[in-house]
Design a protein around this motif. Sequence first.
Motif, short mmCIF file in Angstrom:
data_model
loop_
_atom_site.label_atom_id
_atom_site.label_comp_id
_atom_site.label_asym_id
_atom_site.label_seq_id
_atom_site.Cartn_x
_atom_site.Cartn_y
_atom_site.Cartn_z
N ALA A 58 7.45 10.00 8.28
CA ALA A 58 7.90 9.87 9.68
C ALA A 58 9.41 9.69 9.81
O ALA A 58 10.02 10.24 10.73
N PHE A 59 10.02 8.93 8.88
CA PHE A 59 11.42 8.55 9.05
C PHE A 59 12.37 9.17 8.03
O PHE A 59 13.58 8.99 8.15
N GLY A 60 11.85 9.83 7.04
CA GLY A 60 12.72 10.40 6.02
C GLY A 60 13.36 9.33 5.17
O GLY A 60 12.75 8.31 4.85
N LYS A 61 14.63 9.53 4.82
CA LYS A 61 15.31 8.61 3.90
C LYS A 61 15.52 7.22 4.47
O LYS A 61 15.79 6.28 3.74
N ASP A 62 15.38 7.04 5.78
CA ASP A 62 15.57 5.74 6.42
C ASP A 62 14.27 4.95 6.61
O ASP A 62 14.21 4.07 7.45
N PHE A 63 13.24 5.27 5.83
CA PHE A 63 11.93 4.66 6.03
C PHE A 63 11.85 3.20 5.63
O PHE A 63 10.96 2.47 6.08
N ARG A 64 12.76 2.72 4.79
CA ARG A 64 12.63 1.36 4.24
C ARG A 64 12.73 0.26 5.29
O ARG A 64 12.00 -0.71 5.24
N ARG A 65 13.66 0.39 6.21
CA ARG A 65 13.86 -0.67 7.21
C ARG A 65 12.60 -0.94 8.04
O ARG A 65 12.13 -2.08 8.10
N ASP A 101 0.83 -1.20 0.00
CA ASP A 101 0.00 0.00 0.00
C ASP A 101 0.87 1.26 0.00
O ASP A 101 1.77 1.41 0.83
N ALA A 102 0.59 2.15 -0.93
CA ALA A 102 1.38 3.38 -1.07
C ALA A 102 1.16 4.35 0.08
O ALA A 102 2.07 5.10 0.44
N CYS A 103 -0.03 4.35 0.68
CA CYS A 103 -0.28 5.25 1.81
C CYS A 103 0.62 4.92 2.99
O CYS A 103 1.10 5.82 3.69
N VAL A 104 0.84 3.65 3.23
CA VAL A 104 1.72 3.24 4.33
C VAL A 104 3.15 3.66 4.02
O VAL A 104 3.85 4.20 4.88
N ALA A 105 3.60 3.41 2.80
CA ALA A 105 4.95 3.81 2.42
C ALA A 105 5.13 5.32 2.58
O ALA A 105 6.15 5.78 3.10
N HIS A 106 4.14 6.09 2.17
CA HIS A 106 4.23 7.54 2.30
C HIS A 106 4.25 7.96 3.77
O HIS A 106 5.03 8.85 4.16
N SER A 107 3.46 7.32 4.60
CA SER A 107 3.45 7.65 6.02
C SER A 107 4.80 7.35 6.68
O SER A 107 5.29 8.14 7.49
N ILE A 114 13.03 -2.33 17.51
CA ILE A 114 14.39 -1.79 17.51
C ILE A 114 14.56 -0.75 16.40
O ILE A 114 15.17 0.31 16.61
N ALA A 115 14.02 -1.03 15.23
CA ALA A 115 14.12 -0.09 14.11
C ALA A 115 13.43 1.23 14.46
O ALA A 115 13.98 2.31 14.19
N PHE A 116 12.26 1.17 15.06
CA PHE A 116 11.56 2.40 15.46
C PHE A 116 12.39 3.17 16.48
O PHE A 116 12.51 4.39 16.38
N ALA A 117 12.95 2.46 17.46
CA ALA A 117 13.77 3.13 18.48
C ALA A 117 15.03 3.74 17.87
O ALA A 117 15.41 4.87 18.20
N ASP A 118 15.69 2.99 16.98
CA ASP A 118 16.92 3.49 16.33
C ASP A 118 16.65 4.76 15.52
O ASP A 118 17.53 5.61 15.42
N LEU A 119 15.47 4.85 14.96
CA LEU A 119 15.15 5.99 14.09
C LEU A 119 14.46 7.13 14.84
O LEU A 119 13.90 8.04 14.23
N GLY A 120 14.47 7.07 16.18
CA GLY A 120 14.00 8.17 16.98
C GLY A 120 12.51 8.17 17.29
O GLY A 120 11.97 9.19 17.72
N LEU A 121 11.84 7.07 17.10
CA LEU A 121 10.42 6.99 17.36
C LEU A 121 10.13 5.73 18.17
O LEU A 121 9.49 4.79 17.69
#
Length: 142
Positions: free
Chosen positions: A48-55, A38-44, A131-138
């Motif tokens: 939220a994470f900028g360029k590091d959103f993929r992980r 879903d593109a809406c999730v990818a956009h969200s 862990i990914a959310f915590a690493d990325l500041g959220l």
Amino acid sequence: MTTTQSFQALFQPLPPDDPAARLILFGFRQMGARGLDDACVAHSFMTAFGKDFRRPLVLLRTLMMELSSATTGPIQIAPWCCARLTPAEAGILSVLQTCLTNERAAGLLLADLLGTRDAAGPLATATALAIAFADLGLPLGG
């Protein structure tokens, strides 16, 4: 379904001060309804994470796939706009918030939610997602 049954199914309000939980819940609901790509999730996640959103996005997609293949019954989700949680959604958020501090309790909760004896695979993915959310500041729960 009657109104009383609907209220019982959606028993818990959304966490008001936890943007990570709200983002995961949006992704979980949207992917559950529209599919993993879903593109809406990818956009969200990109917002939220900028360029590091993929992980975190790939980990949420993986968790969704693992949950759907490991469960013995349906996992009830609400529409993305609903202001209350289903018991399954509350359980998954609880697993994600607990897995970093009490892996055993999170594993038991997830196994119970899925109706299986062993939920090691989905639990590992849930831990990696937290862990990914915590690493990325959220971080979840904070």
